[in-house]
Design an enzyme around this catalytic site. Sequence first.
Site, PDB file in Angstrom:
ATOM      1  N   HIS A 170       0.830  -1.216   0.000  1.00  0.00           N
ATOM      2  CA  HIS A 170       0.000   0.000   0.000  1.00  0.00           C
ATOM      3  C   HIS A 170       0.861   1.261   0.000  1.00  0.00           C
ATOM      4  O   HIS A 170       0.431   2.324   0.459  1.00  0.00           O
ATOM      5  CB  HIS A 170      -0.941   0.036   1.208  1.00  0.00           C
ATOM      6  N   SER A 291      14.084  19.868 -17.640  1.00  0.00           N
ATOM      7  CA  SER A 291      12.908  20.722 -17.759  1.00  0.00           C
ATOM      8  C   SER A 291      13.229  21.919 -18.639  1.00  0.00           C
ATOM      9  O   SER A 291      14.344  22.462 -18.597  1.00  0.00           O
ATOM     10  CB  SER A 291      12.477  21.203 -16.371  1.00  0.00           C
ATOM     11  N   LYS A 297      15.987  20.355 -12.734  1.00  0.00           N
ATOM     12  CA  LYS A 297      15.200  19.121 -12.857  1.00  0.00           C
ATOM     13  C   LYS A 297      15.963  18.017 -13.588  1.00  0.00           C
ATOM     14  O   LYS A 297      16.697  18.260 -14.529  1.00  0.00           O
ATOM     15  CB  LYS A 297      13.883  19.399 -13.590  1.00  0.00           C
ATOM     16  N   GLU A 304       8.774   7.029 -17.587  1.00  0.00           N
ATOM     17  CA  GLU A 304       7.392   7.512 -17.708  1.00  0.00           C
ATOM     18  C   GLU A 304       6.795   7.107 -19.052  1.00  0.00           C
ATOM     19  O   GLU A 304       5.604   6.778 -19.145  1.00  0.00           O
ATOM     20  CB  GLU A 304       7.358   9.029 -17.527  1.00  0.00           C
TER      21      GLU A 304
END
Length: 476
Positions: A170, A291, A297, A304
């Site tokens: 979880h 970024s 970043k 992804e």
Amino acid sequence: MTQKPPAKQESGSSSYQLWGGRFCEQPHEALQDLNISLPYDARLYADDLDGSKAYAEALMRAGHLNAAECDKLVKNLELIRYDWVERLIKFEASDEDVHTVNERLLVQLTGDLGQRLHTGRSRNDQVVTDMKLWLRKAIRETLGRLRQLIEAIVRQAEAHLGILMPGYTHLQRAQPVQFSHWLLSHAFALREDCQRLTELRDRSNVLPLGSGALAGNPLGIDRVWLAERLGFAGVTGNSMHAVGDRDFVVDFIYCCSMVSLHLSRLAEDLIIYSTKEFDFIKIADSFSSGSSLMPQKRNPDGLELIRGISGLITSNLTGIMMTIKGTPSTYNKDLQFDKQYCFQAYDKLTQSLNIAVGVVETMQVQRHQMESALSSDMLATDWAYYLVRKGVPFRQAHHHIGCVVALAEQRGVDITEVPLGELQQICSDFGADIASVADYGHNVQQYDAIGGTSTASIVEQLRLLKNLIKELRQES
């Protein structure tokens, strides 16, 4: 009104078709555009040529070609293959599909002899044979990429054996585990993917060629010989089923979907563990991006994209299933779309596997951050087992440790800081030896049942995976 007879189709004409004798008009431009599948099935050129060579030999064995004619067809089919490989093929407006192109070129090279190759053969059994020939290679190459990923995982797991980390359920800290154990959990999901693909390869390896359009072949073609010639284990048992069967395509896309789901879960874990909040691993610059606005970043875009591709591949599975759902028996032109679904699933999965291999091979494991994330509340299960070994029923032990955890939370201390006397007020079976259960490394080694997180168990898991790698390498 009297209709004019259709124009005679000349060999080598720029409007070569595999059909059309009973038609008085050319196809409407809109239909012609929709009907053409060449942009998708051109990649089947080699499979189509292989099937055609074997069929020419089968025609010779059945007495429909002599040896010289068969030899001429086979040699010219190889010349056409050369042109495909060298990208010398020039498509024409009338080329519907790869079968039309190959036959048109063969007729240009051999005249009427080339038109005899299609004797008793339909595009219906031709295309499904081509797809099965392609599928064998696609499965082999997919298994090869899965092997590379499993190898990369095994290398990382071996190199970092003994490193501890929080195990999660979880997304909450649960129990201490070894990093290698967590990483190998993904390898075992991929192992099942390999088993699925291997089973599909064996189950689908039956030859449909010789089924004709739907009724079979009346010309004495030896289908069993054809199967052996093309490397199939047997022949399909019903010609009507054979030409309309795309279950093997559905199965392959399903296998691709399952692999993509497993890659997506691996990617999700790696994305989370690479954040500053976790900092368990570092993704190499070569598999990250930045970024356009924030200079600091470092984004895991490759992972992804793997996560996003899984949805695209699964949509192909839904697409092919809905296509088949609406078709009556035998061949229908709807089935032409099987190639778009199948090839996209394969291509996207190939990209995902290549990225996953690179990420796993180059990722940096942060031992200090992992072991620093361990906390004493994660000892709760081992404390319950401590009471079980003292003879306390597990449900009672679970309740007692829950009380200890609640008490520690109220006081803002670790469970290891609760005094022994207060522990004994909760359960009299607590003794001074409870202090020995505060060692994460010692506790982990107790999970030595098959599949557990002890070192001995992980070594056995590595052995199983290495055996799989060896088997896949031998089959490649």
